[in-house]
Scaffold this active site. Structure first.
Site, PDB file in Angstrom:
ATOM      1  N   LYS A 109       2.463   0.442  -7.426  1.00 60.57           N
ATOM      2  CA  LYS A 109       2.542  -1.016  -7.571  1.00 60.57           C
ATOM      3  C   LYS A 109       1.540  -1.695  -6.641  1.00 60.57           C
ATOM      4  O   LYS A 109       1.685  -1.663  -5.430  1.00 60.57           O
ATOM      5  CB  LYS A 109       3.945  -1.519  -7.211  1.00 60.57           C
ATOM      6  CG  LYS A 109       4.113  -2.976  -7.611  1.00 60.57           C
ATOM      7  CD  LYS A 109       5.164  -3.711  -6.824  1.00 60.57           C
ATOM      8  CE  LYS A 109       4.627  -4.467  -5.645  1.00 60.57           C
ATOM      9  NZ  LYS A 109       3.651  -5.528  -5.945  1.00 60.57           N
ATOM     10  N   GLY A 132       1.766  -1.911   4.074  1.00 55.70           N
ATOM     11  CA  GLY A 132       2.047  -3.347   4.011  1.00 55.70           C
ATOM     12  C   GLY A 132       2.530  -3.857   5.354  1.00 55.70           C
ATOM     13  O   GLY A 132       2.371  -3.198   6.393  1.00 55.70           O
ATOM     14  N   THR A 175       8.033  -6.057   5.477  1.00 55.52           N
ATOM     15  CA  THR A 175       8.282  -5.413   4.174  1.00 55.52           C
ATOM     16  C   THR A 175       8.776  -3.985   4.396  1.00 55.52           C
ATOM     17  O   THR A 175       9.673  -3.513   3.684  1.00 55.52           O
ATOM     18  CB  THR A 175       6.989  -5.406   3.331  1.00 55.52           C
ATOM     19  OG1 THR A 175       6.443  -6.720   3.327  1.00 55.52           O
ATOM     20  CG2 THR A 175       7.241  -4.958   1.918  1.00 55.52           C
ATOM     21  N   GLY A 176       8.213  -3.308   5.384  1.00 54.17           N
ATOM     22  CA  GLY A 176       8.654  -1.950   5.705  1.00 54.17           C
ATOM     23  C   GLY A 176      10.135  -1.907   6.039  1.00 54.17           C
ATOM     24  O   GLY A 176      10.868  -1.015   5.600  1.00 54.17           O
ATOM     25  N   GLU A 204       3.030   2.696   6.357  1.00 51.23           N
ATOM     26  CA  GLU A 204       1.810   2.331   7.099  1.00 51.23           C
ATOM     27  C   GLU A 204       1.845   0.822   7.220  1.00 51.23           C
ATOM     28  O   GLU A 204       1.571   0.113   6.248  1.00 51.23           O
ATOM     29  CB  GLU A 204       0.555   2.776   6.333  1.00 51.23           C
ATOM     30  CG  GLU A 204       0.434   4.266   6.098  1.00 51.23           C
ATOM     31  CD  GLU A 204       0.216   5.062   7.367  1.00 51.23           C
ATOM     32  OE1 GLU A 204      -0.106   4.459   8.412  1.00 51.23           O
ATOM     33  OE2 GLU A 204       0.373   6.285   7.327  1.00 51.23           O
ATOM     34  N   CYS A 211      -5.643  -3.715   9.090  1.00 46.21           N
ATOM     35  CA  CYS A 211      -4.554  -3.370  10.008  1.00 46.21           C
ATOM     36  C   CYS A 211      -5.080  -2.763  11.304  1.00 46.21           C
ATOM     37  O   CYS A 211      -4.381  -2.784  12.312  1.00 46.21           O
ATOM     38  CB  CYS A 211      -3.598  -2.412   9.317  1.00 46.21           C
ATOM     39  SG  CYS A 211      -4.468  -1.051   8.544  1.00 46.21           S
ATOM     40  N   GLU A 215       0.417 -10.313  14.253  1.00 44.14           N
ATOM     41  CA  GLU A 215      -0.726  -9.977  13.411  1.00 44.14           C
ATOM     42  C   GLU A 215      -1.205 -11.249  12.701  1.00 44.14           C
ATOM     43  O   GLU A 215      -0.466 -11.847  11.931  1.00 44.14           O
ATOM     44  CB  GLU A 215      -0.276  -8.930  12.386  1.00 44.14           C
ATOM     45  CG  GLU A 215      -1.412  -8.272  11.681  1.00 44.14           C
ATOM     46  CD  GLU A 215      -0.956  -7.161  10.747  1.00 44.14           C
ATOM     47  OE1 GLU A 215       0.077  -7.327  10.081  1.00 44.14           O
ATOM     48  OE2 GLU A 215      -1.651  -6.134  10.692  1.00 44.14           O
TER      49      GLU A 215
HETATM   50  P1  NAD Z   1       2.985  -7.087   2.155  1.00 47.15           P
HETATM   51  O1  NAD Z   1       3.955  -6.310   2.957  1.00 47.15           O
HETATM   52  O2  NAD Z   1       3.229  -8.530   1.946  1.00 47.15           O
HETATM   53  O3  NAD Z   1       2.838  -6.458   0.704  1.00 47.15           O
HETATM   54  C1  NAD Z   1       2.581  -5.078   0.540  1.00 47.15           C
HETATM   55  C2  NAD Z   1       3.163  -4.614  -0.779  1.00 47.15           C
HETATM   56  O4  NAD Z   1       4.587  -4.654  -0.687  1.00 47.15           O
HETATM   57  C3  NAD Z   1       2.780  -5.503  -1.958  1.00 47.15           C
HETATM   58  O5  NAD Z   1       2.528  -4.701  -3.085  1.00 47.15           O
HETATM   59  C4  NAD Z   1       4.030  -6.336  -2.134  1.00 47.15           C
HETATM   60  O6  NAD Z   1       4.164  -6.835  -3.464  1.00 47.15           O
HETATM   61  C5  NAD Z   1       5.107  -5.352  -1.799  1.00 47.15           C
HETATM   62  N1  NAD Z   1       6.403  -5.938  -1.416  1.00 47.15           N
HETATM   63  C6  NAD Z   1       6.635  -7.169  -0.909  1.00 47.15           C
HETATM   64  N2  NAD Z   1       7.965  -7.336  -0.712  1.00 47.15           N
HETATM   65  C7  NAD Z   1       8.574  -6.192  -1.077  1.00 47.15           C
HETATM   66  C8  NAD Z   1       9.924  -5.753  -1.104  1.00 47.15           C
HETATM   67  N3  NAD Z   1      10.931  -6.535  -0.694  1.00 47.15           N
HETATM   68  N4  NAD Z   1      10.187  -4.498  -1.539  1.00 47.15           N
HETATM   69  C9  NAD Z   1       9.196  -3.686  -1.931  1.00 47.15           C
HETATM   70  N5  NAD Z   1       7.887  -4.059  -1.962  1.00 47.15           N
HETATM   71  C10 NAD Z   1       7.580  -5.299  -1.536  1.00 47.15           C
HETATM   72  O7  NAD Z   1       1.560  -6.803   2.822  1.00 47.15           O
HETATM   73  P2  NAD Z   1       0.187  -7.485   2.428  1.00 47.15           P
HETATM   74  O8  NAD Z   1       0.274  -8.888   2.924  1.00 47.15           O
HETATM   75  O9  NAD Z   1      -0.136  -7.214   1.012  1.00 47.15           O
HETATM   76  O10 NAD Z   1      -0.842  -6.620   3.298  1.00 47.15           O
HETATM   77  C11 NAD Z   1      -1.089  -6.876   4.620  1.00 47.15           C
HETATM   78  C12 NAD Z   1      -0.256  -5.984   5.523  1.00 47.15           C
HETATM   79  O11 NAD Z   1      -0.546  -4.619   5.266  1.00 47.15           O
HETATM   80  C13 NAD Z   1      -0.588  -6.185   6.965  1.00 47.15           C
HETATM   81  O12 NAD Z   1       0.585  -6.221   7.731  1.00 47.15           O
HETATM   82  C14 NAD Z   1      -1.414  -4.959   7.328  1.00 47.15           C
HETATM   83  O13 NAD Z   1      -1.442  -4.636   8.683  1.00 47.15           O
HETATM   84  C15 NAD Z   1      -0.779  -3.923   6.492  1.00 47.15           C
HETATM   85  N6  NAD Z   1      -1.686  -2.779   6.309  1.00 47.15           N
HETATM   86  C16 NAD Z   1      -1.429  -1.616   6.992  1.00 47.15           C
HETATM   87  C17 NAD Z   1      -2.280  -0.511   6.865  1.00 47.15           C
HETATM   88  C18 NAD Z   1      -2.029   0.774   7.615  1.00 47.15           C
HETATM   89  O14 NAD Z   1      -2.750   1.743   7.374  1.00 47.15           O
HETATM   90  N7  NAD Z   1      -1.048   0.839   8.495  1.00 47.15           N
HETATM   91  C19 NAD Z   1      -3.384  -0.609   6.020  1.00 47.15           C
HETATM   92  C20 NAD Z   1      -3.607  -1.799   5.335  1.00 47.15           C
HETATM   93  C21 NAD Z   1      -2.735  -2.873   5.478  1.00 47.15           C
END
Ligand code: NAD
Length: 493
Positions: free
Chosen positions: A171, A224, A228-229, A246, A280, A380
């Site tokens: 997704k 993400g 969200t995690g 991640e 990130c 962040e």
């Molecule tokens: P986000 O958490 O908003 O979204 C990530 C994904 O999760 C999207 O596909 C979103 O639709 C989905 N999502 C949202 N709510 C959810 C739920 N309740 N249940 C399941 N899935 C859900 O993150 P973002 O804003 O798209 O990306 C930015 C974030 O990603 C930043 O915090 C960044 O640090 C992190 N990131 C981490 C790494 C790493 O390697 N650690 C790499 C890239 C990005």
């Protein structure tokens, strides 16, 4: 969407518009997937795992599909890089010369690495039997990706999962679904069996949530936000799914007194503004020794003034728009917060509306005199905003660097080997660079400590996340009553 080997619309017929963050022009529409749609995708992945050919193929055959997909993507690299740049706002030079080639290399790497999977050698540990240890796929894996590196993050998630025989429902983030659909197409064209990879577009709160709860999913892997995690861990707990996370970062970039300042400044520019700061691992906290801070800041500002902000599709642009007006607003709110907290805004902090009235821009921004407990130093921001903090002693540098909830990545800048190694050991971060910041290879395990999550992307360690270890015991005595049976029932023979 790709479900069970078919390209389908949402069952409700609903669509979502995809819009350019540069000029708000339409880039098309994608299906707005729902719980019902993702359930169909999960069923397809379940069927493909339980009965389909993919998990049962020899590693060589899976490897061939990967190599073919990589070759198809290589042929279409320019086109997909442009799509990525238009959809995400990242510069074309980054998409075409970094993100895409690296992602294709990741696929080639896993095509080989998947063939090296082995468990420890078996042995006769009980004396009466022998043992076989096997690494097996986990099952149906849900891969949920963010919007900052849409294509690359999708590859980091699905490649190690698929190559060892899992089946996947992928997704993408709602803002940036386009290149992920092309990734699905490449695997389909490469001969991946139906249902082994499904791509469902739709909102995280519904499609992502279903993926985290559905009992037919064995594992959820997210890149993400930390928030969200947390939600995914909670949702996945009911069915005790394996989780790989991640999450966010707030990388320290520690510049010691003896550092090569010119090199550190170049490093800060590149690692701070990479992908518009929406990275990130971006170097957001420049923690600089008191004796060199003034010189560092002066050089930094000189370089920041030369960053070319503009159309991401132009090769001479260094910084494109942020992914969306929502992200732009969030970053500008952090700028206001920084000023309110007493940090000194040295440059930037604005949206560049005059030059780019429609674009989600924030110009390169530097704050000096940032205190470690300020919101801009703790949270962040995910935009082109650098904070300069100061330290005096080694211990203070380490304390400031480690003094955040995150633990993804950081770097140390010094010409003294002992300082470099001591600092690298003391930093509680999953990636630590010395005199550079950002480089990763397909072979290097990448993943966070603390609230940056757990598990590894890239490298062979990622294959361990996507496999389970099975222990098979074979009796070698052929006796009806074994030597140990009396401990449960009867007397010794
Ligand atoms: P986000 O958490 O908003 O979204 C990530 C994904 O999760 C999207 O596909 C979103 O639709 C989905 N999502 C949202 N709510 C959810 C739920 N309740 N249940 C399941 N899935 C859900 O993150 P973002 O804003 O798209 O990306 C930015 C974030 O990603 C930043 O915090 C960044 O640090 C992190 N990131 C981490 C790494 C790493 O390697 N650690 C790499 C890239 C990005």
């Amino acid at each position: 969407m790709l479900i069970g080997g078919e390209w389908v619309e949402a069952s409700s017929g609903a669509i979502a518009a995809v819009t350019s963050p540069f000029d708000r022009s339409s880039l098309g529409t994608v299906p707005l997937g729902s719980r019902e749609d993702v359930r169909r995708a999960i069923d397809a992945a379940r069927e493909a795992f339980d009965k389909g050919p993919w998990p049962r193929l020899p590693p060589r055959a899976r490897s061939e599909v990967f190599l073919k997909a990589a070759a198809l993507l290589q042929q279409r690299l320019g086109e997909i890089a442009e799509l990525e740049s238009r959809n995400q706002g990242k510069t074309i030079k980054q998409a075409a010369d970094a993100d895409l080639p690296f992602s294709i290399d990741n696929l080639v790497f896993y095509a080989g690495a998947g063939r090296t999977m082995e468990a420890k050698s078996p042995g006769e540990f009980t004396g009466d039997g022998t043992t076989i240890f096997r690494r097996e796929p986990v099952g149906v894996v849900a891969s949920i990706t963010p919007w900052n590196y849409p294509f690359m993050m999708a590859v980091w998630k699905i490649a190690p999962a698929l190559i060892v025989g899992n089946t996947v429902v992928l997704k993408p983030a709602s803002y940036t679904p386009l290149s992920t659909l092309e990734l699905g197409r490449a695997f389909q064209d490469a001969g991946l069996p139906a249902g082994a990879l499904n791509v469902v577009t739709g909102p995280g709160g519904e499609v992502g949530d279903e993926l985290s709860r559905n009992p037919k999913v064995d594992m959820v892997s997210l890149t993400g936000d930390t928030a969200t995690g947390r939600k995914i861990m909670e949702a996945a707990s009911a069915t005790v799914k394996r989780v790989q996370l991640e999450l966010g970062g707030k990388a320290p970039f520690v510049v010691f007194q003896d550092a090569d300042i010119a090199a550190a400044v170049e490093g800060a520019i590149v690692a701070g503004f990479v992908n518009g700061g929406q990275d990130c691992t971006a170097a957001t906290r420049l923690i600089v020794h008191r004796d060199v801070r003034a010189k560092f800041v002066q050089h930094l500002l000189e370089r920041v003034r030369t960053i070319r902000v503009g159309d991401p599709l132009s090769r001479s642009t260094d910084l494109g728009p942020l992914v969306s007006p929502v992200q732009q607003k969030r970053v500008l709110e952090f700028v206001t917060k920084g000023k309110d907290e007493g940090a000194k805004l040295k440059i930037g902090g604005t949206d560049d509306k005059k030059k780019h009235p429609k674009g989600a821009f924030v110009v390169p921004t530097v704050f000096d005199s940032v205190a470690p407990d300020m919101a801009i130093a703790q949270q962040e921001i995910f935009g082109p905003v650098l904070d300069v903090l100061e330290f005096e002693s080694f211990d203070e540098a380490v304390e400031i660097a480690n003094g955040v909830a995150y633990g993804l990545a950081g770097s140390v800048w010094t010409q003294d080997l002992r300082t470099a190694i001591k600092a690298a050991h003391a930093l509680r971060f999953g990636d630590v660079w010395i005199n550079d910041h950002l480089p990763l290879g397909s072979e290097t395990p990448h993943g966070g400590f603390k609230q940056s999550g757990f598990g590894k992307d890239l490298g062979t360690d990622s294959l361990l996340d996507y496999t389970v270890l099975k222990n098979i015991y074979v009796d070698l005595t052929g006796q009806a009553r074994k030597s140990w049976h009396y401990t449960v029932y009867g007397d010794p023979a």
